[in-house]
Write a protein that holds these residues in place. Structure first.
Motif, PDB file in Angstrom:
ATOM      1  N   UNK A 185       2.064  -2.341  -9.534  1.00 40.95           N
ATOM      2  CA  UNK A 185       0.691  -1.876 -10.214  1.00 40.95           C
ATOM      3  C   UNK A 185      -0.197  -3.009  -9.581  1.00 40.95           C
ATOM      4  N   UNK A 186       0.377  -4.466  -9.706  1.00 45.33           N
ATOM      5  CA  UNK A 186      -0.260  -5.699  -9.350  1.00 45.33           C
ATOM      6  C   UNK A 186      -0.772  -5.553  -7.963  1.00 45.33           C
ATOM      7  N   UNK A 187       0.346  -5.026  -7.081  1.00 41.05           N
ATOM      8  CA  UNK A 187       0.142  -4.983  -5.570  1.00 41.05           C
ATOM      9  C   UNK A 187      -1.218  -3.832  -5.300  1.00 41.05           C
ATOM     10  N   UNK A 188      -1.093  -2.628  -6.181  1.00 38.18           N
ATOM     11  CA  UNK A 188      -2.059  -1.793  -5.994  1.00 38.18           C
ATOM     12  C   UNK A 188      -3.339  -2.302  -6.584  1.00 38.18           C
ATOM     13  N   UNK A 189      -3.558  -2.992  -7.586  1.00 33.16           N
ATOM     14  CA  UNK A 189      -4.829  -3.632  -7.890  1.00 33.16           C
ATOM     15  C   UNK A 189      -5.267  -4.910  -7.103  1.00 33.16           C
ATOM     16  N   UNK A 190      -4.406  -5.464  -6.453  1.00 34.00           N
ATOM     17  CA  UNK A 190      -4.939  -6.531  -5.503  1.00 34.00           C
ATOM     18  C   UNK A 190      -5.414  -5.738  -4.039  1.00 34.00           C
ATOM     19  N   UNK A 191      -4.959  -4.629  -3.809  1.00 34.46           N
ATOM     20  CA  UNK A 191      -5.285  -3.984  -2.544  1.00 34.46           C
ATOM     21  C   UNK A 191      -6.782  -3.287  -3.210  1.00 34.46           C
ATOM     22  N   UNK A 192      -6.951  -2.981  -4.583  1.00 35.73           N
ATOM     23  CA  UNK A 192      -8.089  -2.458  -4.889  1.00 35.73           C
ATOM     24  C   UNK A 192      -9.489  -3.424  -5.033  1.00 35.73           C
ATOM     25  N   UNK A 193      -8.876  -4.904  -5.547  1.00 36.86           N
ATOM     26  CA  UNK A 193      -9.992  -5.950  -5.367  1.00 36.86           C
ATOM     27  C   UNK A 193     -10.132  -6.152  -3.887  1.00 36.86           C
ATOM     28  N   UNK A 194      -9.279  -6.362  -2.872  1.00 38.29           N
ATOM     29  CA  UNK A 194      -9.677  -6.791  -1.784  1.00 38.29           C
ATOM     30  C   UNK A 194     -10.590  -5.719  -0.923  1.00 38.29           C
ATOM     31  N   UNK A 195     -10.467  -4.443  -1.218  1.00 38.15           N
ATOM     32  CA  UNK A 195     -11.077  -3.363  -0.441  1.00 38.15           C
ATOM     33  C   UNK A 195     -12.409  -2.901  -1.077  1.00 38.15           C
ATOM     34  N   UNK A 196     -12.821  -3.795  -2.321  1.00 32.98           N
ATOM     35  CA  UNK A 196     -13.714  -3.211  -3.104  1.00 32.98           C
ATOM     36  C   UNK A 196     -14.572  -4.092  -3.547  1.00 32.98           C
ATOM     37  N   UNK A 197     -14.495  -5.318  -2.843  1.00 29.89           N
ATOM     38  CA  UNK A 197     -15.080  -6.637  -3.201  1.00 29.89           C
ATOM     39  C   UNK A 197     -16.848  -6.548  -2.820  1.00 29.89           C
ATOM     40  N   UNK A 198     -17.933  -6.724  -3.524  1.00 28.96           N
ATOM     41  CA  UNK A 198     -18.925  -6.497  -3.311  1.00 28.96           C
ATOM     42  C   UNK A 198     -19.900  -7.882  -3.303  1.00 28.96           C
ATOM     43  N   UNK A 199     -19.313  -9.004  -3.985  1.00 28.36           N
ATOM     44  CA  UNK A 199     -19.742 -10.358  -3.944  1.00 28.36           C
ATOM     45  C   UNK A 199     -18.698 -11.264  -4.326  1.00 28.36           C
ATOM     46  N   UNK A 200     -18.876 -12.655  -3.872  1.00 35.74           N
ATOM     47  CA  UNK A 200     -18.052 -13.681  -4.085  1.00 35.74           C
ATOM     48  C   UNK A 200     -18.668 -14.634  -4.820  1.00 35.74           C
ATOM     49  N   UNK A 201     -18.006 -15.275  -5.737  1.00 33.49           N
ATOM     50  CA  UNK A 201     -18.458 -16.703  -6.466  1.00 33.49           C
ATOM     51  C   UNK A 201     -17.305 -17.457  -6.457  1.00 33.49           C
ATOM     52  N   UNK A 202     -17.155 -18.382  -5.448  1.00 34.10           N
ATOM     53  CA  UNK A 202     -16.223 -19.354  -5.480  1.00 34.10           C
ATOM     54  C   UNK A 202     -14.905 -18.397  -5.305  1.00 34.10           C
ATOM     55  N   UNK A 203     -13.975 -18.967  -6.199  1.00 34.51           N
ATOM     56  CA  UNK A 203     -12.708 -17.994  -6.232  1.00 34.51           C
ATOM     57  C   UNK A 203     -12.821 -16.777  -6.780  1.00 34.51           C
ATOM     58  N   UNK A 204     -13.954 -16.389  -7.412  1.00 35.62           N
ATOM     59  CA  UNK A 204     -14.035 -15.157  -7.961  1.00 35.62           C
ATOM     60  C   UNK A 204     -14.671 -14.045  -7.180  1.00 35.62           C
TER      61      UNK A 204
END
Length: 527
Positions: A452-471
């Motif tokens: 599930x962590x791997x799936x969530x990580x992929x979701x974050x990478x492919x659905x990023x709309x903005x970045x604030x430093x490491x966030x």
């Protein structure tokens, strides 16, 4: 520094407890004095340097490498110290990027102890020029006070004890009578000196802990039941001359709660739950959120003590005077505790009441109906149990109340630490206001499987709309079912809410984000 930095690398990337213990024990046998003493202090949280702020490290690396490269690298790596250690350029007079052994851990500690914040960046830079990437990482972690390598203070002490074939409980008894770099401790461990004498020092004794209740029932003729309060477990150690308070990990927290330490003048060792009185509970215990206002402070103002008055709900008594009561059965210790509490300040100490229930089914019903802000569940203690360190099967059980759940929307993600440093594993989630605004209500980084962590990580990478430093801010489309123990009002959060022990229960890929829960719905769960 090389042996110490290699130890940290090993601890970060070793998963098994026995593997970590072996690494610590091997280092303690091989490293010279006083390096190993300073290392032991760092691993147990007793080395408080914090000579430089994170912002200063950022300024140091931006002055040496392309700032854009640094920001991109930090976003990928997720950890400031690790990014700076990897990117740090080789000094012009440095023939190779290696740790030549000329800079020892004791030299680093001595230098960092003797400088102020203004001098720290230049001193750090000079030392980093003589270290390899692992050494630089260890140095930065020491300098910022952010040494997190996946071990507890107790585990570090256990590794030390294993190195010299000692009893860790014996080491624990001496610990608070000694100071880094622990020369008398190592001399005793290697047989060069007598055992250090803690004398009248109010030292810590290991706590007795409970197993989660997994049986369908227990016989209440054999077990006493009392509430499991939602504060922090503490030990009060008084010698009649001095009193100290210790957390479950053996940390001295007396400075955060001087009002409690001053109120106890006896010669005894008591076990209880540290709580704060609630403004709206008629003086009864408030939620953990109130207690959190005082935790971790090195100094507490009179206003803070007045706004968040602390008290201790006592569970047990370990020593009374010079008499060690731990071998006695729980029933005998309870009688001694009831006698002892009569002499204590009732504003600062009370007795954890027993739950009267004729049978286990009735107790189960009582537990199910308990939603007091300060109750976590029920404790079951075998009436004939001695007080023994650690978790011993069948003696004490903790029976936590069933968690609450809410469907929330993922809003932000951040990389984890250690073995999770390559994954976005820390998730901030929110719920809807009546006006359709999504407000954060909590953050969780547990509860999911590796897949599930791997799936969530992929979701974050492919659905990023903005970045604030490491966030990373993500598209507001994924619903997470979040389990939590309780929820409370909070002035620190925009939503006005704070969850206790949130964790991811399920990934709700089947549910539209618009159908997630609301802030008003969560407020109705507040007791």
């Amino acid at each position: 520094m090389r042996p110490f930095s290699q130890l940290l690398d090993g601890l970060v990337y070793t998963r098994s407890r026995n593997g970590k213990l072996a690494l610590i024990a091997d280092y303690m046998r091989r490293a010279p004095d006083p390096d190993r003493g300073w290392a032991l202090a760092a691993l147990t949280g007793q080395l408080d340097l914090k000579t430089v702020k994170a912002s200063a490290i950022g300024d140091m690396i931006r002055a040496r490498v392309d700032p854009v490269l640094f920001e991109m690298s930090r976003d990928y790596v997720g950890d400031l110290a690790e990014t700076a250690a990897l990117l740090w350029p080789k000094a012009e007079d440095q023939p190779a990027e290696t740790d030549d052994g000329s800079l020892t851990l004791s030299m680093v500690v001595g230098r960092l102890h003797g400088i102020g914040r203004a001098e720290a960046p230049a001193a750090l830079a000079a030392m980093m020029d003589h270290l390899d990437a692992s050494g630089r990482f260890a140095l930065l972690k020491l300098a910022t006070g952010g040494l997190r390598v996946g071990i507890s203070a107790r585990l570090a002490k256990t590794g030390f004890a294993m190195a010299f074939d000692l009893d860790v409980d014996d080491v624990e008894q001496l610990w608070h009578a000694l100071h880094p770099p622990y020369a008398p401790l190592f001399a005793w461990a290697e047989g060069h000196a007598d055992r250090p004498d803690p004398g009248r020092t109010p030292f810590f004794r290991p706590f007795m802990l409970a197993h989660p209740l997994e049986a369908e029932s227990v016989d209440l003729d054999d077990y006493a039941a009392e509430w499991k309060w939602d504060g922090i477990r503490i030990q009060i150690v008084g010698t009649g001359e001095e009193t100290r308070l210790y957390s479950r990990a053996g940390d001295d927290i007396s400075a955060s709660f001087p009002d409690i330490a001053r109120a106890f003048t006896g010669h005894a060792v008591l076990d209880g739950e540290l709580l704060v009185k609630g403004e709206f509970q008629g003086g009864q215990a408030a939620s953990f959120n109130a207690l959190q206002q005082r935790l971790g402070r090195k100094a507490v103002s009179a206003k803070m003590m007045n706004d968040f008055p602390a008290f201790v709900r006592l569970y047990d008594i370990l020593l009374e005077g010079e008499a060690d009561l731990r071998p006695l059965p729980w029933t005998a210790r309870r009688e001694r505790l009831e006698s002892c509490i009569a002499s204590l300040d009732p504003e600062r100490f009370d007795l954890s009441a027993l739950i009267e229930a004729p049978d286990f089914e009735t107790l189960s019903d009582i537990r199910a109906g308990a939603r007091d802000a300060a109750i976590e569940g029920v404790m079951l203690k075998r009436r004939d149990s001695p007080y023994v360190a650690g978790r011993k099967a069948t003696l004490w059980y903790k029976w936590k109340r069933d968690p609450l759940t809410a469907d929330c929307v993922m809003m932000y993600a951040q990389r984890g630490h250690g073995k999770r440093s390559s994954y976005y594993s820390d998730y901030t989630f929110g719920c809807w206001t009546q006006d359709g605004e999504l407000l954060p209500v909590g953050k969780a980084y547990s509860g999911f499987t590796d897949e599930e962590l791997k799936w969530l990580d992929r979701f974050v990478r492919t659905n990023t709309v903005n970045r604030f430093g490491p966030v990373r801010e993500v598209e507001k489309s994924l619903v997470l079912e979040v389990a939590f123990d309780s929820i409370h009002d909070s002035r620190r959060h925009k939503s006005g809410l704070a969850m206790r022990f949130p964790r991811i229960a399920r990934i709700r890929r089947d549910k539209p984000a618009s159908e997630a829960d609301t802030i008003e719905g969560l407020k109705r769960l507040i007791q």
